[in-house]
Motif scaffolding. Sequence first.
Motif, PDB file in Angstrom:
ATOM      1  N   VAL A 115     -14.091  16.537 -20.460  1.00 35.39           N
ATOM      2  CA  VAL A 115     -13.731  16.170 -21.918  1.00 35.39           C
ATOM      3  C   VAL A 115     -15.423  15.609 -21.543  1.00 35.39           C
ATOM      4  CG1 VAL A 115     -13.337  13.723 -22.703  1.00 35.39           C
ATOM      5  CG2 VAL A 115     -11.335  15.147 -21.275  1.00 35.39           C
ATOM      6  N   ARG A 148     -11.908   8.388 -22.139  1.00 35.45           N
ATOM      7  CA  ARG A 148     -12.094   9.984 -21.152  1.00 35.45           C
ATOM      8  C   ARG A 148     -11.046   9.336 -20.670  1.00 35.45           C
ATOM      9  NH1 ARG A 148     -17.696   8.167 -20.840  1.00 35.45           N
ATOM     10  NH2 ARG A 148     -17.051   7.242 -18.807  1.00 35.45           N
ATOM     11  N   CYS A 167      -7.797  10.457 -22.573  1.00 40.53           N
ATOM     12  CA  CYS A 167      -7.599  12.062 -22.516  1.00 40.53           C
ATOM     13  C   CYS A 167      -6.614  12.217 -20.685  1.00 40.53           C
ATOM     14  CB  CYS A 167      -9.066  12.738 -22.197  1.00 40.53           C
ATOM     15  SG  CYS A 167      -9.204  12.639 -24.304  1.00 40.53           S
TER      16      CYS A 167
END
Length: 145
Positions: free
Chosen positions: A6, A14, A17
């Motif tokens: 990412v 981030r 994710c």
Amino acid sequence: MTRVLVIDDEAPIRLLCRVNLEAEGMDVLEAADGPSGLEQAREQTPDVILLDVMMPGLDGWSVAEQLLEDERTANIPIIFLTARAEFRDRARGLDIGGVDYVTKPFNPLDLAPLVDDLLARISRGERDELRAAKLSELRALMEGG
């Protein structure tokens, strides 16, 4: 195990994710900017890259171009994370060589299935069909919208 990189300058994105992809058993690498993202991509060769378009310094477009020019990373599928819903930007990402895009704000629960589906299709040799389908989807939206 699927390894996802990412690249996004926003730590909360981030983290979102990471949490959602790790929950699905994926290995997540993070980079906070373009140059470190490129470095990680070359060293770790992830299975897929989630790449933010709007980053200070080296933006997502430049990162994607460099990834695709480097034989070590040229075949890693790129999913652009874009805050811009503009068709032009999405089309540009696909033109550069990205295989998909996710528009922010996105539902983090959709990420893992998207990555899984994408990798399954690419392993079946459907990368070009995938991009073509996305581009024609965009054209239809542009003409209809």
